[in-house]
Structure formats: structure tokens, C-alpha cells
Design a protein around this motif. Structure first.
Motif, PDB file in Angstrom:
ATOM      1  N   PRO A 224       0.623  -1.787   0.157  1.00  0.00           N
ATOM      2  CA  PRO A 224       0.039  -0.604   0.105  1.00  0.00           C
ATOM      3  C   PRO A 224       0.620   1.507  -0.057  1.00  0.00           C
ATOM      4  CG  PRO A 224      -1.377  -2.044   1.861  1.00  0.00           C
ATOM      5  CD  PRO A 224       0.617  -2.059   1.524  1.00  0.00           C
ATOM      6  N   GLN A 225       1.958   1.075   0.216  1.00  0.00           N
ATOM      7  CA  GLN A 225       2.674   2.545   1.166  1.00  0.00           C
ATOM      8  C   GLN A 225       3.236   2.614  -0.598  1.00  0.00           C
ATOM      9  OE1 GLN A 225       5.571   2.477   4.548  1.00  0.00           O
ATOM     10  NE2 GLN A 225       6.087   4.383   3.279  1.00  0.00           N
ATOM     11  N   GLU A 226       4.186   2.157  -0.831  1.00  0.00           N
ATOM     12  CA  GLU A 226       4.419   1.783  -2.388  1.00  0.00           C
ATOM     13  C   GLU A 226       3.582   2.597  -3.679  1.00  0.00           C
ATOM     14  OE1 GLU A 226       6.931  -0.784  -5.804  1.00  0.00           O
ATOM     15  OE2 GLU A 226       6.822  -0.982  -4.474  1.00  0.00           O
ATOM     16  N   LEU A 227       2.223   1.719  -3.477  1.00  0.00           N
ATOM     17  CA  LEU A 227       1.171   2.231  -4.212  1.00  0.00           C
ATOM     18  C   LEU A 227       0.761   3.774  -4.405  1.00  0.00           C
ATOM     19  CD1 LEU A 227      -1.302  -0.698  -3.295  1.00  0.00           C
ATOM     20  CD2 LEU A 227      -0.127  -0.184  -6.433  1.00  0.00           C
ATOM     21  N   TYR A 228       1.420   4.134  -2.899  1.00  0.00           N
ATOM     22  CA  TYR A 228       0.434   5.471  -3.166  1.00  0.00           C
ATOM     23  C   TYR A 228       2.141   6.595  -3.206  1.00  0.00           C
ATOM     24  CZ  TYR A 228      -1.422   9.583  -0.215  1.00  0.00           C
ATOM     25  OH  TYR A 228      -1.618  10.948  -0.446  1.00  0.00           O
ATOM     26  N   GLU A 229       2.742   6.200  -2.989  1.00  0.00           N
ATOM     27  CA  GLU A 229       4.294   7.445  -2.866  1.00  0.00           C
ATOM     28  C   GLU A 229       4.604   6.888  -4.344  1.00  0.00           C
ATOM     29  OE1 GLU A 229       6.587   6.138   0.725  1.00  0.00           O
ATOM     30  OE2 GLU A 229       5.170   7.628   1.961  1.00  0.00           O
ATOM     31  N   GLN A 230       4.876   5.949  -4.598  1.00  0.00           N
ATOM     32  CA  GLN A 230       5.577   5.651  -6.076  1.00  0.00           C
ATOM     33  C   GLN A 230       4.484   5.060  -6.828  1.00  0.00           C
ATOM     34  OE1 GLN A 230       8.674   6.063  -7.640  1.00  0.00           O
ATOM     35  NE2 GLN A 230       8.949   7.003  -4.811  1.00  0.00           N
ATOM     36  N   PRO A 231       3.041   5.136  -6.993  1.00  0.00           N
ATOM     37  CA  PRO A 231       2.379   4.777  -8.306  1.00  0.00           C
ATOM     38  C   PRO A 231       3.433   5.290  -9.289  1.00  0.00           C
ATOM     39  CG  PRO A 231       1.445   6.632  -8.014  1.00  0.00           C
ATOM     40  CD  PRO A 231       3.518   7.074  -7.133  1.00  0.00           C
ATOM     41  N   ALA A 232       2.824   3.622 -10.582  1.00  0.00           N
ATOM     42  CA  ALA A 232       3.482   3.032 -11.892  1.00  0.00           C
ATOM     43  C   ALA A 232       3.231   4.157 -12.708  1.00  0.00           C
ATOM     44  CB  ALA A 232       3.376   2.004 -12.143  1.00  0.00           C
ATOM     45  N   ASN A 233       1.539   4.510 -12.736  1.00  0.00           N
ATOM     46  CA  ASN A 233       1.806   5.469 -13.821  1.00  0.00           C
ATOM     47  C   ASN A 233       0.546   6.516 -13.356  1.00  0.00           C
ATOM     48  OD1 ASN A 233      -0.718   4.210 -13.720  1.00  0.00           O
ATOM     49  ND2 ASN A 233      -0.256   2.344 -15.287  1.00  0.00           N
ATOM     50  N   ARG A 234       0.006   7.528 -14.176  1.00  0.00           N
ATOM     51  CA  ARG A 234      -1.015   8.525 -13.937  1.00  0.00           C
ATOM     52  C   ARG A 234      -2.360   7.863 -13.645  1.00  0.00           C
ATOM     53  NH1 ARG A 234      -5.014  11.311 -15.619  1.00  0.00           N
ATOM     54  NH2 ARG A 234      -4.231  14.253 -15.908  1.00  0.00           N
ATOM     55  N   PHE A 235      -2.869   6.884 -14.221  1.00  0.00           N
ATOM     56  CA  PHE A 235      -4.585   5.885 -13.274  1.00  0.00           C
ATOM     57  C   PHE A 235      -3.890   5.212 -12.155  1.00  0.00           C
ATOM     58  CE2 PHE A 235      -6.261   2.256 -12.151  1.00  0.00           C
ATOM     59  CZ  PHE A 235      -7.646   2.469 -13.070  1.00  0.00           C
ATOM     60  N   ILE A 236      -2.820   4.872 -11.564  1.00  0.00           N
ATOM     61  CA  ILE A 236      -2.899   4.531 -10.445  1.00  0.00           C
ATOM     62  C   ILE A 236      -2.573   5.661  -9.028  1.00  0.00           C
ATOM     63  CG2 ILE A 236      -1.499   3.300  -8.418  1.00  0.00           C
ATOM     64  CD1 ILE A 236      -0.652   1.077 -11.220  1.00  0.00           C
ATOM     65  N   ALA A 237      -1.951   6.512  -9.974  1.00  0.00           N
ATOM     66  CA  ALA A 237      -2.328   7.821  -9.052  1.00  0.00           C
ATOM     67  C   ALA A 237      -2.764   8.390  -8.874  1.00  0.00           C
ATOM     68  CB  ALA A 237      -1.355   8.783  -9.663  1.00  0.00           C
ATOM     69  N   ASP A 238      -4.160   8.075  -9.708  1.00  0.00           N
ATOM     70  CA  ASP A 238      -5.669   9.023  -9.535  1.00  0.00           C
ATOM     71  C   ASP A 238      -6.276   7.862  -8.645  1.00  0.00           C
ATOM     72  OD1 ASP A 238      -7.619  10.876 -10.304  1.00  0.00           O
ATOM     73  OD2 ASP A 238      -8.372  10.036 -11.949  1.00  0.00           O
TER      74      ASP A 238
END
Length: 367
Positions: A224-238
Motif C-alpha cells: 500500500p505504501q509503495e502504491l501511494y508514494e510510487q504509483p507506476a503511472n497516471r491511472f494508479i496515482a489517480d
């Protein structure tokens, strides 16, 4: 014989329904004894993936392994997994105890009736429903029915427990309580839990690892922390949490930092994340800035951060310990800032303000 480190493994798994590809070349693994979530919108392939683990669906291509064993051709009732459904699927004519004990009658060898009863009572105690065994499901609240469904799934001591959006029918407060219960259970029994959900907060708060899915593919498999702080692309960040997303083209790159030029000609600096290998000058890209990294102050105050914009408050949302502001700026449209209540209570609708952030807190992302 080597120790099995992963209870679930997908090896290039695809699932087709006629011309429709529900799961497309997915490979991933789930560490033994962990809590894993499939997260995504409707039709992304998360439930189909869960059903292939359960044995309700067979992959069109690839291999699904449970406990290190290839499940090809193994029917659902012979797999070391149990499933908790969204609808609970309790038998209304049976008592709570008989509902929990129901699955034990298909064990080989089948336990004696006295042992079945003891095992069912132990499972009810595990979910804190001791003394409820003689009630019928309709005499229980929604949260209690959910616990009965969990007890019925756990009584067989499966290698993997599958959870198909089990909390979606509960109200917000009860859902939070059940999240805590699921985490407690997972730690106590020590088996692998796999959850399917479309609720980002639910996945972030409960999981050791998350697979974010879209169009049948896993876009990112991470903590979860990596997804929030280091999303792989724009879709995931959004999709994960909330982010201010600014689009443009990369003007230049200097090691771990890029400069993005927006359509309006504004230049913004941002750091390159772990997934920024393809971000080169001329490429379309985005910058993500989380609302909590954006400060807000009166328009006539001197900004303390390298990048700032002036604008007007168009929305102010009270969140308890935080206040969220949406500020209309001329250069970048609406910018969201989320600040502690003690720092952000002075700006009402229409106030002229300044929003600012440090480029070190903004992340460059590909499409």
C-alpha cells in the motif's frame, strides 16, 4: 523438499469468454500468511481472478498454483481454499451452528458429529459469536451474519481464504469494525487472505500487498505504501487516494528530476520515481502532487515553497481534523490542498489565496 513461500501463484494466466478477454496474461504471487487484495473498477478482472483461485473458473491459458500445487483440473470442493461471498449465502432454515458446521460434512474422513459441533463452536468463538449457535440467520444483524460466513469458511482450516467484496453491504461504521475483525482473524489464524474490492481505502488499510487491475491486467503489484508514494503511472496515482494531476510534455530531464511544460507554457519541476525509466524529453507525461503536500496561505503572504500559484477558493470541505480546499488557478485549473484544521480554517469561499508545494513532493509519471 524446499519450503513453499507463496500460497498463490499465477503464471501467465488468461481467461477468455468467447471474444472477451477478462484476464490477460497475469503473473504474480502472494506470500504465505499475508493479506492480499485485488483492487480495481468493475470489469477489471479481479473477481474472475478470484474465481480461478477458487476453482469456479478454469484459465484459458497459464497455470494457477495454490500451496505450490498446480490446480489444473482440480474441482472447487477439492481445493485447499474457502470463500466468503458478498451475499453471505447462509442457509435460512439452519441454525448458526449448523451453518458453520455445514462444510465439515464434506471433509474426508468426515468428523464425528460431536467433533463437528466442537469445531463449529470453536469457529464461532474465533469470530466472537459464542452463545449465538442456536439462533437463525434472520435473528442476527448484518455484521453478525458476516461473522457467521467467516466462521463457516474458517472451520475447515483452508490454506487460503477468499473474500469477494464481503463488506460492501455494511454501513460505514460497521465496515470499519469488520475491517479490524478481518485483520485480527488473519493474524490469529495465520492463513493467507485474498480480498476482492473496489474500495481503495479498504485495500490500503488492510493489505500487505495489492494488485491494481485494469482491463484484465495487473498494472502494479506492490505494498500500500509503495502504491501511494510510487504509483507506476497516471491511472494508479489517480485511482489510489487523491492527487493533483498536471499534464504536459517533458522539456528536459536531469538525472532524477524532470521539467514538464504544460500546454499553457508553464514549467514545473518534479522528481522521477521508480517507474520513470521511459520519461525522456518530448514524451507526454504528468506530474502528481498529493493534496496533503500542498500548502495554502493568504494571497499577500510570502510563499515558503519553491513553486506557488495564486487563485480563489471555490470549495471548502470540513473533514474533522483536516480541511480540504479546492482552489481555482488560472495556470493549472483547480488545485486541491488538504491541511490540518488548525492551519486552514481562515479561508472561506471566494477568498484569494496562494497554493504552494516543493518539487521534491511532486512525482513525474508516464501515461
Amino acid at each position: 523438499m524446499s519450503e513453499i513461500l507463496h500460497d498463490i501463484e499465477f503464471r501467465d494466466v488468461s481467461k477468455h469468454y468467447g471474444s472477451v478477454c477478462a484476464v490477460d496474461g497475469v503473473s504474480f504471487s502472494v506470500r504465505r500468511g499475508s493479506f492480499h487484495s485485488f483492487l480495481g473498477g468493475s470489469g477489471c478482472g479481479k473477481t474472475t481472478s478470484l474465481r480461478m483461485i477458487a476453482g469456479f473458473e478454469q484459465p484459458t491459458r497459464g497455470s494457477v498454483l495454490v500451496g505450490g500445487r498446480d490446480m489444473a483440473g482440480v474441482p472447487a470442493h477439492q481445493r485447499p481454499v474457502n470463500m466468503v461471498f458478498q451475499s453471505y449465502a447462509l442457509f435460512p432454515h439452519l441454525s448458526v451452528l449448523d451453518n458453520v458446521a455445514y462444510g465439515l460434512r464434506y471433509r474426508q474422513p468426515r468428523p464425528e458429529r460431536a467433533q463437528e459441533r466442537r469445531m463449529a463452536e470453536q469457529a464461532l468463538e474465533m469470530v466472537r459469536l459464542s452463545g449465538f449457535g442456536q439462533r437463525k440467520p434472520h435473528e442476527l444483524s448484518g455484521g453478525q451474519q458476516q461473522r457467521v460466513a467467516l466462521a463457516r469458511a474458517l472451520v475447515n482450516q483452508p490454506t487460503v481464504l477468499l473474500l469477494d467484496e464481503p463488506l460492501s453491504a455494511l454501513d460505514r461504521k460497521l465496515r470499519k469494525e469488520m475491517q479490524s475483525e478481518l485483520l485480527r482473524l488473519q493474524r490469529e489464524v495465520g492463513i493467507t487472505f485474498v480480498l476482492v474490492t473496489h474500495d481503495q481505502e479498504e485495500a490500503l488499510s488492510m493489505s500487505d500487498s495489492i494488485s491494481v487491475m485494469q482491463n484484465g491486467r495487473i498494472l502494479q503489484n506492490a505494498s500500500p505504501q509503495e502504491l501511494y508514494e510510487q504509483p507506476a503511472n497516471r491511472f494508479i496515482a489517480d485511482f489510489i487516494g487523491e492527487a493533483n494531476l498536471i499534464d504536459g510534455h517533458i522539456d528536459r530531464r536531469d538525472g532524477t528530476q524532470i521539467v514538464l511544460r504544460t500546454e499553457a507554457g508553464l514549467e514545473l519541476a518534479a522528481r522521477c520515481g521508480q517507474h520513470a525509466g521511459e520519461l525522456n524529453p518530448g514524451c507526454a507525461a504528468s506530474i502528481a502532487v498529493r493534496p496533503e503536500q500542498v500548502s495554502i496561505s493568504a494571497a499577500n503572504c510570502q510563499a515558503e515553497r519553491p513553486f506557488c500559484l495564486t487563485g480563489q477558493v471555490v470549495d471548502r470541505i470540513f473533514l474533522g481534523h483536516q480541511i480540504e480546499y479546492r482552489v481555482q488557478t488560472q495556470a493549472l485549473g483547480v488545485i486541491c490542498a488538504r491541511v490540518p484544521q488548525t492551519e486552514g480554517g481562515a479561508f472561506g469561499h471566494g477568498c484569494a489565496v496562494r497554493v504552494a508545494w516543493d518539487p521534491v513532493h511532486s512525482l513525474a509519471l508516464g501515461a
